[in-house]
Design a protein around this motif. Structure first.
Motif, PDB file in Angstrom:
ATOM      1  N   PHE A   1      23.995  12.782  -2.720  1.00  0.00           N
ATOM      2  CA  PHE A   1      24.915  13.603  -1.933  1.00  0.00           C
ATOM      3  C   PHE A   1      25.858  14.381  -2.840  1.00  0.00           C
ATOM      4  CE2 PHE A   1      28.173  14.109   1.567  1.00  0.00           C
ATOM      5  CZ  PHE A   1      27.338  14.835   2.404  1.00  0.00           C
TER       6      PHE A   1
ATOM      7  N   GLU B   1      26.687  16.467   5.945  1.00  0.00           N
ATOM      8  CA  GLU B   1      27.388  15.321   6.530  1.00  0.00           C
ATOM      9  C   GLU B   1      26.631  14.678   7.678  1.00  0.00           C
ATOM     10  OE1 GLU B   1      28.689  18.236   5.875  1.00  0.00           O
ATOM     11  OE2 GLU B   1      30.591  18.033   4.781  1.00  0.00           O
TER      12      GLU B   1
ATOM     13  N   TRP C   1      29.312   9.523   5.101  1.00  0.00           N
ATOM     14  CA  TRP C   1      29.244  10.589   4.106  1.00  0.00           C
ATOM     15  C   TRP C   1      30.526  10.679   3.274  1.00  0.00           C
ATOM     16  CZ3 TRP C   1      32.688  14.619   3.978  1.00  0.00           C
ATOM     17  CH2 TRP C   1      33.420  14.873   5.137  1.00  0.00           C
TER      18      TRP C   1
ATOM     19  N   TRP D   1      20.817   6.851   6.011  1.00  0.00           N
ATOM     20  CA  TRP D   1      20.732   8.157   5.360  1.00  0.00           C
ATOM     21  C   TRP D   1      19.495   8.882   5.879  1.00  0.00           C
ATOM     22  CZ3 TRP D   1      22.780   9.437   0.022  1.00  0.00           C
ATOM     23  CH2 TRP D   1      23.827   8.573  -0.362  1.00  0.00           C
TER      24      TRP D   1
END
Length: 281
Positions: free
Chosen positions: A193, A178, A184, A240
């Motif tokens: 993810f 996370e 997230w 990210w």
């Protein structure tokens, strides 16, 4: 043990010809960054060019004494990884022994003599993948990434078991947890993810690979190194952390600093990724 300080940067250039292009008086592209930051080794991903075109784009750097090792993809305009270095590598290896992926421009490694010791630096561009849906292209991308992860893991285990000074850096296209994605919660079902992807990276760290940026920065959000071109992702730092260095313990213990070269403004970016840097003693 005699050591010598050096730095290794990694960046997804999002097309080397676009990265070096002068877009405006303020945005002069990748080459000024290369000159100003002065890393010893630059690991590049998504070069997306033939070797001839890549060398043409980087000609000013090559004229200044840089060396280029490049693994282009057999698919035109796709992938491609490269290593720019101030010193010529003693050996270069393309691929990791996979019949399917060694010609796809996704992995290259080189050995460098640093103060009488061998340091191996590898550039990785792991497939983006996709969430598993009823769409045929998504299914294909999902399984391609799974096959890559399955094929690559034994090679990483072998590198780790060798107890050498090795770093594998690049665009892993997987956020570990996370802390590595601003939003997230909105990405738990998206590629990069997915549970099996995160478990794969977690397995590498549990086995002994060191995520040096996470070790250095601690329990904080990011630092991110990729932001979508769309919307206000960059301005809001909604990014990210999928670009990072994994190092063997023998090399990780030499890390003194890691940082992300985030552009000062959206219009000064020469890629949708920012360079991730590590300094070693």
């Amino acid at each position: 043990m005699t050591t010598s300080p050096f730095s290794i940067s990694s960046v997804n250039v999002n097309g080397i010809r676009a990265a070096v292009k002068h877009r405006s008086k303020e945005n002069l592209g990748m080459l000024p960054w290369l000159e100003q930051t002065a890393p010893d080794i630059v690991l590049m991903q998504e070069v997306r060019a033939t070797d001839t075109l890549a060398r043409k784009a980087l000609q000013p750097a090559l004229d200044a004494g840089w060396h280029l090792a490049h693994a282009e993809s057999t698919v035109k305009g796709r992938a491609g990884v490269g290593i720019l270095s101030r010193r010529e590598p003693s050996a270069v290896r393309i691929g990791f022994g996979s019949d399917e992926f060694d010609d796809s421009g996704r992995y290259i490694e080189a050995d460098f003599d640093v103060a009488g010791q061998t340091v191996t630096a590898a550039s990785l561009y792991l497939p983006t993948g996709a969430a598993l849906t009823e769409n045929e292209k998504d299914v294909e991308k999902y399984h391609e990434k799974v096959r890559f992860l399955d094929a690559f893991r034994p090679y990483l285990d072998k590198l780790l078991a060798g107890d050498g000074q090795v770093v594998v850096a690049g665009d892993w296209n997987i956020a570990r947890d996370e802390r590595d994605i601003k939003n997230w919660k909105g990405n738990v079902k998206n590629a990069g993810f997915l549970p099996h992807e995160r478990e794969w990276v977690a397995g590498l760290v549990e086995a002994g690979w060191v995520d040096i940026a996470r070790e250095h920065h601690g329990d904080v959000a990011g630092p991110y190194a990729w932001w979508s071109w769309r919307g206000k992702a960059f301005d809001n730092d909604a990014g990210w952390r999928i670009d990072y260095h994994l190092a063997t313990p023998a090399l990780a213990q030499r890390v003194t600093k890691t940082w992300v070269d985030r552009a000062d403004a959206y219009n000064l970016r020469w890629s949708d990724h920012a360079p991730v840097n590590a300094q070693f003693a």
